[in-house]
Design a protein around this motif. Structure first.
Motif, PDB file in Angstrom:
ATOM      1  N   ARG A 632       0.835  -1.197   0.000  1.00 32.00           N
ATOM      2  CA  ARG A 632       0.000   0.000   0.000  1.00 32.00           C
ATOM      3  C   ARG A 632       0.879   1.260   0.000  1.00 32.00           C
ATOM      4  NH1 ARG A 632      -3.876   2.432   3.776  1.00 32.00           N
ATOM      5  NH2 ARG A 632      -2.935   1.435   5.579  1.00 32.00           N
ATOM      6  N   PHE A 633       1.970   1.218   0.737  1.00 35.66           N
ATOM      7  CA  PHE A 633       2.806   2.416   0.889  1.00 35.66           C
ATOM      8  C   PHE A 633       4.050   2.372   0.001  1.00 35.66           C
ATOM      9  CE2 PHE A 633       0.932   2.085   5.341  1.00 35.66           C
ATOM     10  CZ  PHE A 633      -0.119   2.953   5.039  1.00 35.66           C
ATOM     11  N   TYR A 634       4.070   1.441  -0.932  1.00 31.12           N
ATOM     12  CA  TYR A 634       5.296   1.227  -1.706  1.00 31.12           C
ATOM     13  C   TYR A 634       5.822   2.516  -2.343  1.00 31.12           C
ATOM     14  CZ  TYR A 634       8.838  -0.800  -4.624  1.00 31.12           C
ATOM     15  OH  TYR A 634      10.056  -1.091  -5.176  1.00 31.12           O
ATOM     16  N   ALA A 635       4.930   3.221  -3.034  1.00 32.17           N
ATOM     17  CA  ALA A 635       5.376   4.426  -3.760  1.00 32.17           C
ATOM     18  C   ALA A 635       5.853   5.496  -2.780  1.00 32.17           C
ATOM     19  CB  ALA A 635       4.245   4.959  -4.629  1.00 32.17           C
ATOM     20  N   LEU A 636       5.114   5.620  -1.665  1.00 35.52           N
ATOM     21  CA  LEU A 636       5.502   6.634  -0.670  1.00 35.52           C
ATOM     22  C   LEU A 636       6.896   6.338  -0.120  1.00 35.52           C
ATOM     23  CD1 LEU A 636       2.703   7.442   1.938  1.00 35.52           C
ATOM     24  CD2 LEU A 636       4.212   9.039   0.752  1.00 35.52           C
ATOM     25  N   ILE A 637       7.122   5.093   0.244  1.00 35.23           N
ATOM     26  CA  ILE A 637       8.405   4.729   0.856  1.00 35.23           C
ATOM     27  C   ILE A 637       9.539   4.850  -0.156  1.00 35.23           C
ATOM     28  CG2 ILE A 637       9.735   2.786   1.816  1.00 35.23           C
ATOM     29  CD1 ILE A 637       7.032   1.788   3.033  1.00 35.23           C
ATOM     30  N   ASN A 638       9.297   4.360  -1.338  1.00 33.82           N
ATOM     31  CA  ASN A 638      10.396   4.214  -2.282  1.00 33.82           C
ATOM     32  C   ASN A 638      10.585   5.387  -3.231  1.00 33.82           C
ATOM     33  OD1 ASN A 638      11.621   1.439  -1.823  1.00 33.82           O
ATOM     34  ND2 ASN A 638       9.418   1.041  -1.793  1.00 33.82           N
ATOM     35  N   ARG A 639       9.554   6.198  -3.393  1.00 38.27           N
ATOM     36  CA  ARG A 639       9.705   7.320  -4.314  1.00 38.27           C
ATOM     37  C   ARG A 639       9.361   8.666  -3.675  1.00 38.27           C
ATOM     38  NH1 ARG A 639      11.274   5.102  -8.684  1.00 38.27           N
ATOM     39  NH2 ARG A 639      11.498   7.081  -9.738  1.00 38.27           N
ATOM     40  N   GLY A 640       8.917   8.627  -2.416  1.00 35.95           N
ATOM     41  CA  GLY A 640       8.556   9.880  -1.746  1.00 35.95           C
ATOM     42  C   GLY A 640       9.790  10.704  -1.381  1.00 35.95           C
ATOM     43  N   ASP A 641       9.552  11.969  -0.991  1.00 41.93           N
ATOM     44  CA  ASP A 641      10.646  12.819  -0.503  1.00 41.93           C
ATOM     45  C   ASP A 641      10.934  12.426   0.939  1.00 41.93           C
ATOM     46  OD1 ASP A 641      10.815  14.184  -2.863  1.00 41.93           O
ATOM     47  OD2 ASP A 641       9.384  15.730  -2.253  1.00 41.93           O
ATOM     48  N   MET A 663      10.278  10.416   7.873  1.00 36.75           N
ATOM     49  CA  MET A 663       9.016  10.384   7.127  1.00 36.75           C
ATOM     50  C   MET A 663       9.280  10.533   5.638  1.00 36.75           C
ATOM     51  SD  MET A 663       7.415  14.142   8.053  1.00 36.75           S
ATOM     52  CE  MET A 663       5.964  14.018   7.008  1.00 36.75           C
ATOM     53  N   THR A 664       8.326  10.064   4.862  1.00 38.91           N
ATOM     54  CA  THR A 664       8.376  10.306   3.423  1.00 38.91           C
ATOM     55  C   THR A 664       7.072  10.977   3.020  1.00 38.91           C
ATOM     56  OG1 THR A 664       7.579   8.063   3.068  1.00 38.91           O
ATOM     57  CG2 THR A 664       9.910   8.416   2.761  1.00 38.91           C
ATOM     58  N   ASP A 668       3.362  15.225  -4.593  1.00 34.13           N
ATOM     59  CA  ASP A 668       2.300  16.246  -4.610  1.00 34.13           C
ATOM     60  C   ASP A 668       1.847  16.641  -3.192  1.00 34.13           C
ATOM     61  OD1 ASP A 668       0.921  14.032  -3.780  1.00 34.13           O
ATOM     62  OD2 ASP A 668      -0.405  13.901  -5.530  1.00 34.13           O
ATOM     63  N   ARG A 669       2.498  16.138  -2.191  1.00 43.40           N
ATOM     64  CA  ARG A 669       2.258  16.459  -0.769  1.00 43.40           C
ATOM     65  C   ARG A 669       0.836  16.112  -0.312  1.00 43.40           C
ATOM     66  NH1 ARG A 669       4.674  22.356   0.312  1.00 43.40           N
ATOM     67  NH2 ARG A 669       3.332  22.908  -1.425  1.00 43.40           N
ATOM     68  N   THR A 670       0.236  15.107  -0.929  1.00 42.36           N
ATOM     69  CA  THR A 670      -1.096  14.693  -0.497  1.00 42.36           C
ATOM     70  C   THR A 670      -1.039  13.551   0.522  1.00 42.36           C
ATOM     71  OG1 THR A 670      -1.238  13.155  -2.329  1.00 42.36           O
ATOM     72  CG2 THR A 670      -2.223  15.333  -2.675  1.00 42.36           C
ATOM     73  N   GLU A 671       0.116  12.956   0.684  1.00 42.25           N
ATOM     74  CA  GLU A 671       0.219  11.784   1.546  1.00 42.25           C
ATOM     75  C   GLU A 671       1.575  11.758   2.235  1.00 42.25           C
ATOM     76  OE1 GLU A 671      -0.804   7.268   0.816  1.00 42.25           O
ATOM     77  OE2 GLU A 671      -0.479   8.335  -1.043  1.00 42.25           O
ATOM     78  N   ALA A 672       1.594  11.270   3.448  1.00 43.84           N
ATOM     79  CA  ALA A 672       2.884  11.146   4.143  1.00 43.84           C
ATOM     80  C   ALA A 672       2.859   9.933   5.058  1.00 43.84           C
ATOM     81  CB  ALA A 672       3.167  12.399   4.962  1.00 43.84           C
ATOM     82  N   LEU A 673       4.016   9.332   5.233  1.00 46.08           N
ATOM     83  CA  LEU A 673       4.147   8.187   6.123  1.00 46.08           C
ATOM     84  C   LEU A 673       5.242   8.512   7.141  1.00 46.08           C
ATOM     85  CD1 LEU A 673       2.847   5.307   6.158  1.00 46.08           C
ATOM     86  CD2 LEU A 673       5.017   4.501   5.229  1.00 46.08           C
ATOM     87  N   VAL A 674       4.891   8.451   8.426  1.00 54.20           N
ATOM     88  CA  VAL A 674       5.811   8.868   9.487  1.00 54.20           C
ATOM     89  C   VAL A 674       6.122   7.660  10.365  1.00 54.20           C
ATOM     90  CG1 VAL A 674       6.107  10.403  11.475  1.00 54.20           C
ATOM     91  CG2 VAL A 674       4.720  11.150   9.510  1.00 54.20           C
ATOM     92  N   THR A 675       7.389   7.423  10.628  1.00 56.79           N
ATOM     93  CA  THR A 675       7.778   6.332  11.529  1.00 56.79           C
ATOM     94  C   THR A 675       8.481   6.934  12.741  1.00 56.79           C
ATOM     95  OG1 THR A 675       8.089   4.904   9.618  1.00 56.79           O
ATOM     96  CG2 THR A 675       9.021   4.137  11.698  1.00 56.79           C
TER      97      THR A 675
END
Ligand code: GLA
Length: 743
Positions: A632-641, A663-664, A668-675
């Protein structure tokens, strides 16, 4: 963009390279190439006013043919300083002529602008289309020897990146020897603040630890003389101000696209000018150039940030992902894998692998990787490297039946090789003792009971290509882990004449590149993962062939926080291979929850490295969740800022933070994943975390609680995590939060 004008001092060319929001400026002055500026963008001004005109005396020689009394090569900021003609600082070039002399003088001859980025040779290098970059090639000539040096500068249009390479050509009738040649050299005359060198040191199991070293008068440098870029220093360093943080201040990162011996150095002169250089380490380097031959250096890459380390890192991440990693797997979603190394070590057979594969399939894992021990008579690490034929006692009938059964379970199959090595106890060594690097009359040192193959030899590379290709063609093998478990010693080749033995360490690397080129061309669908006793050769040159790299043999989740966050200083998450392993951990004996091990491993190319057959149903259910989340988070983790929020060693309010966070954010700054991970909990801990990279005007909803926050609130006031975890915070506990823009 490259802007060329004539400057006011002598009317010679002034070159202004605009790369993203950065500028790189230098000029020609009486034929010498002088550096003027490298940093956040400046206007098209005549920056020659920045040249320091310090009076000189008897300790500062000056060229005989420049009229200006103030001009000395020992003080002037230069682009490619040479040895022996008045600049006593570290040289970018030292060439010994046939008459034994080494003094060189390089003077401007011509320049040309090339669209995009030319491919100079077969060494790994970044690439760019004609509309993505511009290249300036400046030709210099030594009036005394005729030696020609071409400097290549590529400015990326959308990234603050300038790449550099140098090519030395010998047009004379006599051979010369290149004894030192940098890929890039530049003199910061105007940095002014107390500066530091930020670099990544390490050893086995502790790769890429961040360290900041104050510059002192003289040289501060990092290097490898191990024949590989190494665990000990990564081929990267950044020049930063003492005040530089993640979010503010200058950070000029310099990375060498090279898998071998390197040196990156910052030398401060008495006037505060800092010479920043990167290139092949010159201790055992002497490259003979016969008449007409050219030597091309590896590529050096400058990532220029005026806004702290975070921006420098994101620039490198983007560059490596989009202008270095190649092949279909650079972009494609990588399979979640299970590797049997920490599950079985050498003790496995087809049935054991199939049992793991069955559980893997049931958990949603997509690939089984068979690690070391499948070939020759390798039941421990004392034999068989080089004997790349299947051990049918372990795998009856060979690879094909095993792979078919694994494929039938819905899993891909991957395999381990250590191509560059040879065990003294092997059929290969019995047949070809001269294929191991070594000096006659001297014992070879052993490391992990093995020797290193002479990769300079075409016959060795042909043997490896044929045997590896044979294995890869014998079954449906979709992944290779390319390992390299010892460094080079007694580096001599039975195949090269005495006058070329000084070329071996570089030729070894070129031989490695050649083999990797041939394998990746012959098997274009293969996913290659690099490895070197963990992350010992985790460098951009290897990422050119293998888009992911085994980050470290230390798989302890707490230790991995330092290792992975250090790695992100230069390398993208997509390149860091990270596995959930057993608890207690095999390296540290530390006990960490399955949940946290998953959260930390999800910081990169995700997988497992434990015996799935021993897990509880509850743990298997967790794996199913983790794999689903990872997809589900593949693109965020691997291609996010990517943003480092808290490093394990950070100090806040005078107390050492015993936590880590990153975090990534989607482009387009619509989604973020924070650890967020608590390494060591204390009584009644209070945790606030300020996020980064969000749209300050937008509102974001956190998935698990449904709470909605303003972007500016999350970034400025932060989020209160004190009660964010059910059951409270304990040692090694963690949360992952998913934010989605709602307005
Ligand atoms: C190295 C690697 C490990 C494993 C072993 C096998 O140490 O880093 O992951 O493959 O070799 O011998």
């Amino acid at each position: 963009m490259i802007h060329i004008s004539s400057h006011s001092l002598t009317g010679e060319p002034l070159f202004h390279l605009r790369a993203g929001d950065a500028s790189y400026v230098f000029c020609v002055f009486h034929g010498y190439l002088l550096h003027l500026y490298c940093g956040p963008a400046v206007g098209e001004d005549d920056l020659t006013a920045l040249l320091v005109k310090v009076g000189h005396d008897s300790v500062v020689p000056r060229p005989a043919d420049t009229p200006e009394g103030w001009f000395s090569l020992d003080i002037a900021p230069q682009e490619f300083p040479v040895y022996g003609t008045g600049d006593y600082r570290p040289s970018a070039l030292m060439v010994r002529r046939a008459d034994g002399s080494a003094a060189t003088s390089l003077r401007y001859a011509s320049h040309e602008v090339l669209p995009g980025k030319p491919v100079l040779d077969r060494q790994p290098a970044t690439f760019a289309a004609p509309d993505e970059a511009d290249t300036l090639a400046v030709t210099l000539r030594d009036p005394g020897s005729g030696l020609i040096v071409r400097l290549y500068y590529t400015a990326l249009r959308d990234l603050p990146v300038v790449t550099r390479r140098a090519a030395a050509e010998n047009p004379s009738d006599n051979p010369v020897t290149v004894e030192r040649i940098a890929s890039a050299s530049l003199d910061f005359a105007t940095l002014m603040e107390p500066a530091e060198l930020l670099h990544l040191w390490g050893t086995w199991g502790r790769e890429r630890t961040i360290e900041r070293t104050p510059l002192a008068h003289g040289t501060v440098s990092v290097s490898s003389r191990r024949g590989a870029s190494s665990h000990h220093h990564n081929p990267f360093a950044a020049l930063v101000a003492q005040s530089t943080t993640e979010t503010a201040g200058p950070a000029i990162g310099l990375s060498l696209v090279y898998a071998g011996n390197f040196e990156i150095a910052a030398d401060t002169d008495p006037f505060g000018s800092i010479r920043f250089q990167a290139g092949i380490e010159s201790t055992d380097f002497a490259w003979r150039l016969d008449p007409g031959e050219t030597f091309v250096t590896p590529e050096a890459v400058l990532a220029i940030s005026g806004e702290g380390l975070g921006k420098m890192s994101r620039t490198f991440h983007c560059l490596w992902r989009e202008h270095l990693c190649r092949g279909e797997w650079a972009e494609r979603e990588r399979p979640v894998l299970v590797n049997n190394w920490e599950a079985t070590y050498f003790k496995f057979n087809s049935e054991k692998l199939l049992a793991i594969a069955k559980d893997a399939a049931a958990c949603g894992i997509e690939m089984l990787v068979m690690d070391d021990g499948w070939f020759g008579v390798r039941n421990d690490d004392r034999s068989s490297l080089g004997d790349w034929f299947v051990n049918e006692e372990k795998l009856p009938g060979g690879l094909a039946p095993l792979v078919e059964r694994i494929n039938a379970l819905g899993l891909k199959f991957g395999i381990w090789f250590e191509p560059e090595m040879i065990s003294p106890v092997s059929r290969l060594f019995d047949a070809h003792p001269d294929w191991a690097l070594g000096t006659s009359g001297r014992d070879r040192s052993v490391a992990r009971s093995q020797y290193v193959l002479d990769m300079t030899r075409p016959d060795v590379r042909d043997y490896l290509f044929d045997t590896i290709s044979g294995v890869l063609s014998s079954a449906n093998i979709e992944y290779v882990k390319w390992d390299f478990n010892r460094n080079l010693t007694e580096a001599a080749s039975a195949d090269l004449p005495p006058e070329r033995q000084g070329e071996i360490l570089h030729r070894y690397v070129l031989g490695l590149y050649d083999l990797l080129d041939r394998i990746t061309a012959a098997f274009p669908h293969l996913l290659l993962e690099g490895c070197s006793s963990g992350g010992g050769r985790f460098d951009p040159a290897m990422l050119y062939y293998a888009p992911q790299y085994w980050t470290s043999d230390d798989t302890d989740a707490m230790e991995r926080l330092d290792i992975q966050l250090g790695t992100t200083m230069v390398y993208p998450c997509s390149s860091m291979s990270c596995h959930v392993s057993a608890s207690p951990n095999h390296q540290t004996r530390r006990v960490t929850s399955f949940e946290t091990r998953g959260h930390v491993a999800m910081g990169g190319a995700f997988g497992y490295e434990l015996d799935l057959t021993t897990l509880t149903d509850e743990e298997k259910a967790l794996i199913r969740h983790q794999v689903a989340d990872y997809h589900r988070f593949y693109a965020l983790i691997n291609r996010g800022d990517f943003y480092r929020l808290i490093l394990p060693g950070d100090t806040v309010n005078g107390k050492t933070h015993r936590c880590a966070a990153w975090m990534t954010v989607s482009e387009d700054r619509t989604e973020a994943l924070v650890t967020f991970v608590v390494i060591r909990a204390s009584i009644h801990p209070v945790y606030f975390l300020r996020l980064a990279g969000l749209d300050p005007e937008a509102r974001y909803q956190e998935e698990s609680t449904g709470a909605v926050y303003g972007g500016s609130t999350l970034m400025n006031a932060g989020i209160n995590l004190t009660a964010a975890r059910k059951g409270g915070w304990t040692d090694g506990s963690s949360v992952v939060m998913h934010f989605t823009r709602v307005s």
